[in-house]
Design a protein around this motif. Structure first.
Motif, PDB file in Angstrom:
ATOM      1  N   UNK A  25       0.838  -1.191   0.000  1.00 21.31           N
ATOM      2  CA  UNK A  25       0.000   0.000   0.000  1.00 21.31           C
ATOM      3  C   UNK A  25       0.874   1.242   0.000  1.00 21.31           C
ATOM      4  N   UNK A  26       0.292   2.352  -0.413  1.00 20.67           N
ATOM      5  CA  UNK A  26       1.014   3.616  -0.484  1.00 20.67           C
ATOM      6  C   UNK A  26       1.157   4.218   0.909  1.00 20.67           C
ATOM      7  N   UNK A  27       1.948   5.268   1.009  1.00 18.83           N
ATOM      8  CA  UNK A  27       2.144   5.949   2.288  1.00 18.83           C
ATOM      9  C   UNK A  27       0.835   6.519   2.826  1.00 18.83           C
ATOM     10  N   UNK A  29      -2.036   5.034   2.549  1.00 16.21           N
ATOM     11  CA  UNK A  29      -2.922   3.953   2.944  1.00 16.21           C
ATOM     12  C   UNK A  29      -3.721   3.314   1.830  1.00 16.21           C
ATOM     13  N   UNK A  30      -3.471   3.680   0.585  1.00 14.55           N
ATOM     14  CA  UNK A  30      -4.193   3.092  -0.546  1.00 14.55           C
ATOM     15  C   UNK A  30      -3.519   1.777  -0.926  1.00 14.55           C
ATOM     16  N   UNK A  31      -4.307   0.695  -1.001  1.00 15.30           N
ATOM     17  CA  UNK A  31      -3.765  -0.607  -1.362  1.00 15.30           C
ATOM     18  C   UNK A  31      -3.475  -0.669  -2.858  1.00 15.30           C
ATOM     19  N   UNK A  32      -2.334  -1.261  -3.202  1.00 17.83           N
ATOM     20  CA  UNK A  32      -1.890  -1.359  -4.593  1.00 17.83           C
ATOM     21  C   UNK A  32      -2.258  -2.744  -5.120  1.00 17.83           C
ATOM     22  N   UNK A  33      -3.001  -2.816  -6.242  1.00 16.11           N
ATOM     23  CA  UNK A  33      -3.323  -4.140  -6.807  1.00 16.11           C
ATOM     24  C   UNK A  33      -2.074  -4.807  -7.384  1.00 16.11           C
TER      25      UNK A  33
END
Length: 96
Positions: A25-27, A29-33
Motif C-alpha cells: 500500500x502507499x504511504x 494507505x491506498x492498497x496497490x493491486x
C-alpha cells in the motif's frame, strides 16, 4: 539465510540478492493491486563472490540491505524463492 549458493568470481564481483517484498500500500494507505506493483529495487545480500579477476574483494557483505536498478540482475528461482544475481557494480547504495 542459509542459501547454499556462491557466485563464481569472474570479470566482476557477483552478488546474490533476495529482493524485498513489493509495496502492498502507499504511504497514504491506498492498497496497490498486484497488476500495478512495481518490481522492488531494494533487497538483502545473501551471498557474494570472494574476489574478481583482479583480486579485488567485494565492498558489500552478506546481510547488507542494498538499492539496485529496477531491472538489474538475473532472476534465480531457488527452492520456491526468487533471488537476483548481479554484478556488484549494479548496486547503487548500501542502506545504512
Amino acid at each position: 539465510m542459509a542459501l547454499n549458493l556462491k557466485p563464481i568470481s569472474g570479470t566482476a564481483n557477483r552478488v546474490i540478492v533476495e529482493p524485498a517484498a513489493a509495496e502492498e500500500k502507499t504511504a497514504s494507505g491506498i492498497y496497490i493491486p498486484d497488476t500495478a506493483k512495481e518490481k522492488p529495487s531494494k533487497g538483502t545480500v545473501v551471498s557474494v563472490s570472494e574476489e574478481d579477476s583482479e583480486g579485488k574483494k567485494p565492498v558489500v557483505k552478506v546481510g547488507d540491505v542494498v538499492l539496485y536498478g529496477k531491472y538489474g540482475g538475473t532472476e534465480l528461482p531457488i527452492d520456491g524463492k526468487d533471488y537476483l544475481i548481479m554484478r556488484e557494480s549494479d548496486i547503487y547504495a548500501i542502506v545504512g
